[in-house]
Design an enzyme around this catalytic site. Structure first.
Site, PDB file in Angstrom:
ATOM      1  N   GLU A 190      42.830  37.676  29.610  1.00  0.00           N
ATOM      2  CA  GLU A 190      43.558  36.509  30.131  1.00  0.00           C
ATOM      3  C   GLU A 190      44.855  36.183  29.380  1.00  0.00           C
ATOM      4  O   GLU A 190      44.990  35.119  28.777  1.00  0.00           O
ATOM      5  CB  GLU A 190      42.624  35.294  30.215  1.00  0.00           C
ATOM      6  CG  GLU A 190      41.513  35.515  31.228  1.00  0.00           C
ATOM      7  CD  GLU A 190      40.793  34.241  31.639  1.00  0.00           C
ATOM      8  OE1 GLU A 190      40.935  33.219  30.961  1.00  0.00           O
ATOM      9  OE2 GLU A 190      40.089  34.290  32.673  1.00  0.00           O
TER      10      GLU A 190
ATOM     11  N   GLU B 233      35.946  38.235  36.535  1.00  0.00           N
ATOM     12  CA  GLU B 233      35.292  36.934  36.328  1.00  0.00           C
ATOM     13  C   GLU B 233      35.383  36.149  37.623  1.00  0.00           C
ATOM     14  O   GLU B 233      36.438  36.118  38.253  1.00  0.00           O
ATOM     15  CB  GLU B 233      35.991  36.106  35.233  1.00  0.00           C
ATOM     16  CG  GLU B 233      35.823  36.635  33.831  1.00  0.00           C
ATOM     17  CD  GLU B 233      36.437  35.704  32.774  1.00  0.00           C
ATOM     18  OE1 GLU B 233      36.721  34.526  33.092  1.00  0.00           O
ATOM     19  OE2 GLU B 233      36.631  36.170  31.637  1.00  0.00           O
TER      20      GLU B 233
END
Ligand SMILES: *[C@@H]1O[C@H](CO)[C@@H](O)[C@H](O)[C@H]1NC(C)=O
Ligand SMILES: *[C@@H]1O[C@H](CO)[C@@H](O)[C@H](O)[C@H]1NC(C)=O
Length: 303
Positions: free
Chosen positions: A130, A237
């Site tokens: 991320e 995710e």
């Protein structure tokens, strides 16, 4: 998840697909379906931190339960600062590494060194987790450097999962991460890992999903990007609360991804791990809220 932004993650399972459970109607056309194991990266304020106090390792027995349920990929989070506690080019903390590798059943966590050059087809490496608020060219360059480093170290059989900026969100992928189309890999095994949550700000902090159709809506443009550019991806995710709207949104999203399984190779739920307690998305057996309330929604998509 935003609070794990300091973690480097390895998608790291090499597990045999378990026999289909009787209640399963079919196997999906995905290659992988599983969950992120999040816990070894906890306590990032304490480096190296104390095992059992600041962080813990995934539980092999609950992973086995999830394998028996039909999952076949486990994305194991860890902190680079714990793995390589001294300098960027320092050596590994052998105890942290061996604990990680024993729980993730892979000896494949060395990212850019020559410690390990082999690896089966089911081993993957995933780079930084991320990226966000970073210069977009830098994100491209960091990913390219990591890919080149892994290949230069002699690791040639592994897929490499790359993430983008803006928390690698699928919904903003085409606006933000278009330049990552130019990543190259001598082995041609790049997998674009995107994340997608279904709450209003897409952060995965609320159990409320925007609508029952928001899942598909948020991954459509990224899907088209993969198709248009002849790339493949995974949804590394995703999550939603245990409620009807989210379950419908997740079913819609996963069905759409599966319809496009030529470019989407799989998905992994956020998150499992021993320390999630009553977390809204906990997939930790036997009593995690999502394990008891969401597993049957996900099962049709197991491989
Ligand atoms: C590795 O895990 C063991 C338990 O399996 C624990 O006792 C030890 O402190 C851990 N070491 C590190 C460096 O995390
Ligand atoms: C990819 O690289 C080429 C050659 O440098 C460049 O012209 C193009 O704009 C890049 N694509 C994106 C989407 O950044």
């Amino acid at each position: 998840m935003r609070f794990s932004r300091f973690a480097i993650l390895a998608a790291a399972a090499s597990v045999a697909a378990s026999p289909l459970k009787e209640h399963k109607k079919r196997a999906s056309s995905f290659k992988w379906f599983g969950v992120s194991e999040s816990c070894a990266e906890f306590g990032s304020g304490n480096i190296p931190g104390v095992y059992g106090t600041d962080y813990i390792f995934p539980d092999t027995s609950t992973i086995q339960t999830l394998i028996d349920d039909g999952m076949n990929i486990f994305r194991v989070a860890f902190l680079m600062e714990r793995l390589v506690p001294t300098t960027m080019t320092g050596s590994f903390d052998s105890e942290y590494l061996s604990n990680l590798t024993s729980t993730s059943r892979t000896k494949n966590l060395n990212m850019v060194t020559d410690e390990y050059k082999g690896g089966g087809l089911h081993h993957q490496r995933s780079l930084d987790n991320e990226y966000h608020d970073m210069d977009q060219t830098l994100v491209l360059d960091l990913n390219q450097a990591a890919i080149d480093g892994i290949r230069a170290a002699g690791a040639t059989s592994q897929y490499i999962f790359v993430e983008g900026n803006s928390y690698t969100g699928a919904w903003t992928w085409t606006e933000v991460n278009g330049n990552l189309v130019n990543l190259t890999d001598t082995e041609n095994k790049i997998i674009y890992e995107m994340h997608q949550y279904l709450d209003s700000d897409g952060s995965g902090t609320s159990a409320t999903c925007v609508s029952s159709t928001i899942g598909q809506e948020r991954v459509e443009s990224a899907t088209q990007w993969l198709i248009d550019n002849d790339k493949v991806g995974v949804l590394g995710e995703f999550a939603g609360g245990v409620n009807d709207v989210c379950q419908e949104a997740i079913t819609g999203m996963l069905s759409y991804l599966e319809d496009n399984s030529a470019v989407w190779l799989g998905a992994s739920w956020w998150a499992a791990g021993p320390w999630w307690a009553d977390y809204i998305f906990s997939m930790e057996p036997p009593s995690g809220l999502a394990y008891t309330g969401m597993l049957s929604t996900l099962e049709p998509y197991f491989v």
